[in-house]
Design an enzyme around this catalytic site. Structure first.
Site, mmCIF file in Angstrom:
data_model
loop_
_atom_site.group_PDB
_atom_site.id
_atom_site.type_symbol
_atom_site.label_atom_id
_atom_site.label_comp_id
_atom_site.label_asym_id
_atom_site.label_seq_id
_atom_site.Cartn_x
_atom_site.Cartn_y
_atom_site.Cartn_z
ATOM 1 N N ASP A 47 0.837 -1.199 0.000
ATOM 2 C CA ASP A 47 0.000 0.000 0.000
ATOM 3 C C ASP A 47 0.872 1.250 0.000
ATOM 4 O O ASP A 47 1.602 1.507 0.952
ATOM 5 C CB ASP A 47 -0.896 -0.020 1.253
ATOM 6 C CG ASP A 47 -1.764 1.221 1.366
ATOM 7 O OD1 ASP A 47 -2.944 1.129 0.990
ATOM 8 O OD2 ASP A 47 -1.270 2.274 1.811
ATOM 9 N N TYR A 52 3.160 9.958 -0.684
ATOM 10 C CA TYR A 52 4.282 9.369 0.066
ATOM 11 C C TYR A 52 5.607 9.593 -0.665
ATOM 12 O O TYR A 52 6.672 9.453 -0.064
ATOM 13 C CB TYR A 52 4.100 7.864 0.272
ATOM 14 C CG TYR A 52 2.880 7.442 1.054
ATOM 15 C CD1 TYR A 52 2.063 8.364 1.711
ATOM 16 C CD2 TYR A 52 2.534 6.089 1.136
ATOM 17 C CE1 TYR A 52 0.947 7.955 2.415
ATOM 18 C CE2 TYR A 52 1.411 5.673 1.849
ATOM 19 C CZ TYR A 52 0.616 6.610 2.470
ATOM 20 O OH TYR A 52 -0.497 6.195 3.165
ATOM 21 N N LYS A 77 -2.901 5.875 -4.058
ATOM 22 C CA LYS A 77 -3.971 6.814 -3.704
ATOM 23 C C LYS A 77 -3.792 8.151 -4.417
ATOM 24 O O LYS A 77 -2.666 8.610 -4.638
ATOM 25 C CB LYS A 77 -3.984 7.055 -2.186
ATOM 26 C CG LYS A 77 -3.966 5.774 -1.364
ATOM 27 C CD LYS A 77 -3.989 6.028 0.140
ATOM 28 C CE LYS A 77 -3.619 4.774 0.906
ATOM 29 N NZ LYS A 77 -2.154 4.560 0.986
ATOM 30 N N HIS A 110 -7.616 9.708 -1.472
ATOM 31 C CA HIS A 110 -6.889 9.673 -0.194
ATOM 32 C C HIS A 110 -7.663 10.326 0.955
ATOM 33 O O HIS A 110 -7.680 9.820 2.077
ATOM 34 C CB HIS A 110 -5.524 10.348 -0.379
ATOM 35 C CG HIS A 110 -4.474 9.880 0.577
ATOM 36 N ND1 HIS A 110 -3.139 9.807 0.250
ATOM 37 C CD2 HIS A 110 -4.553 9.459 1.863
ATOM 38 C CE1 HIS A 110 -2.449 9.360 1.292
ATOM 39 N NE2 HIS A 110 -3.286 9.149 2.291
ATOM 40 N N VAL A 234 10.139 -0.567 8.785
ATOM 41 C CA VAL A 234 11.280 -0.730 7.877
ATOM 42 C C VAL A 234 12.268 -1.751 8.437
ATOM 43 O O VAL A 234 13.283 -2.035 7.824
ATOM 44 C CB VAL A 234 12.014 0.617 7.616
ATOM 45 C CG1 VAL A 234 11.132 1.560 6.803
ATOM 46 C CG2 VAL A 234 12.432 1.280 8.915
ATOM 47 N N ASN A 242 5.145 -8.903 12.388
ATOM 48 C CA ASN A 242 3.787 -8.448 12.086
ATOM 49 C C ASN A 242 3.016 -9.456 11.246
ATOM 50 O O ASN A 242 1.782 -9.442 11.231
ATOM 51 C CB ASN A 242 3.823 -7.093 11.361
ATOM 52 C CG ASN A 242 4.199 -5.941 12.284
ATOM 53 O OD1 ASN A 242 4.144 -6.065 13.507
ATOM 54 N ND2 ASN A 242 4.586 -4.817 11.700
#
Length: 275
Positions: A47, A52, A77, A110, A234, A242
């Site tokens: 995503d 960004y 987005k 967005h 990162v 996760n």
């Protein structure tokens, strides 16, 4: 992750992985390595967003991964400054070029930026992109109930997804109920409240009971609610951690204990006032 990630079927029949990888605030130069780590850990959904500034880094990681395009799920987005019918089409072309792709799997508006009132024109442009096969599924991000209803007054295309800030501190019950009613999948950004909820005694107790971290417990809570969730990191070890949330389940009492943590805690802007 040896087993494929669970997926959720969107309202147009397309499947989205329930756990994805977000790259918000990751500098473009670091993005390729972060996405490569995620793909290596088994993530297949990435995503990003025009704002960004790292779509090129994402595209490079996808190209270098050797993973077949049909096995990847890529979201980007439309930024606020690019809303409006023609501007949306132009912005989409720019995003696609940076990603190095001929289509995206999910394209989101967005923010609604309600004072500018251009999201319905943007949505008409996105309908064209869907019809042309350049966007497989269309959705929105940070839309409140009033924005969703207004969009649907004008259009037969129901957003497949609404990506919203959602975590134990901000559980968005009204919005999630409306999504369920309209057939919109709830996708959580900031699913861990940028760490702000991870010290909650209820979460640390549940984590200790399962031999998991509080972050893993929160991600598991999202999955059991039926949310799509896109944690970002990162750090390769954290990226793997996760994704390691499929070998345990929360009981009803544990889900209820997490539900009790809701307190209207926003870590990001308010969609009604961000313009």
């Amino acid at each position: 992750m040896s087993t494929p990630l669970p997926t959720i079927t969107l309202n147009n029949g397309i499947e989205i992985p329930q756990l994805g990888f977000g790259v918000f605030q990751v500098p473009d130069a670091e993005t390729t390595a972060a996405v490569a780590s995620a793909l290596e850990a088994g993530y297949r959904s990435i995503d990003t967003a025009a704002i960004y500034g790292n779509e090129a880094g994402v595209g490079q990681a996808l190209a270098e991964s050797g993973i077949a395009r049909e096995d990847l799920f890529v979201t980007t987005k439309l930024w606020n400054a690019d809303q409006g019918h023609d501007a949306t089409l132009k912005a989409f072309d720019a995003s696609l070029a940076k990603l190095g792709l001929d289509h995206v799997d999910l394209y989101l508006i967005h923010w609604p930026t309600p004072a500018r009132d251009l999201y319905r024109e943007s949505w008409r442009a996105i309908e064209t992109l869907v019809a042309d096969g350049r966007v497989r599924a269309a959705g929105v991000s940070n839309f409140q109930p009033a924005h969703l209803r207004r969009l649907l007054d004008d259009s037969a295309l129901v957003p497949a997804v609404n990506q919203i800030e959602l975590h134990p501190g901000l559980q968005q019950a009204e919005l999630r109920a409306l999504h369920a009613e309209l057939g919109i999948v709830t996708e959580a950004w900031s699913p861990l409240a940028q760490g702000a909820v991870l010290g909650e005694p209820a979460l640390t107790a549940i984590a200790a009971r399962h031999g998991k971290s509080p972050a893993q417990v929160v991600l598991r809570w999202h999955l059991q609610l039926g949310n799509v969730v896109i944690p970002k990191s990162v750090t390769p070890a954290r990226i793997r951690e996760n994704a390691d949330v499929f070998d345990f389940a929360l009981g009803d009492d544990e889900m209820a204990a997490i539900a009790a943590l809701d307190r209207g805690l926003r870590t990001g802007p308010d969609p009604d006032t961000l313009n």
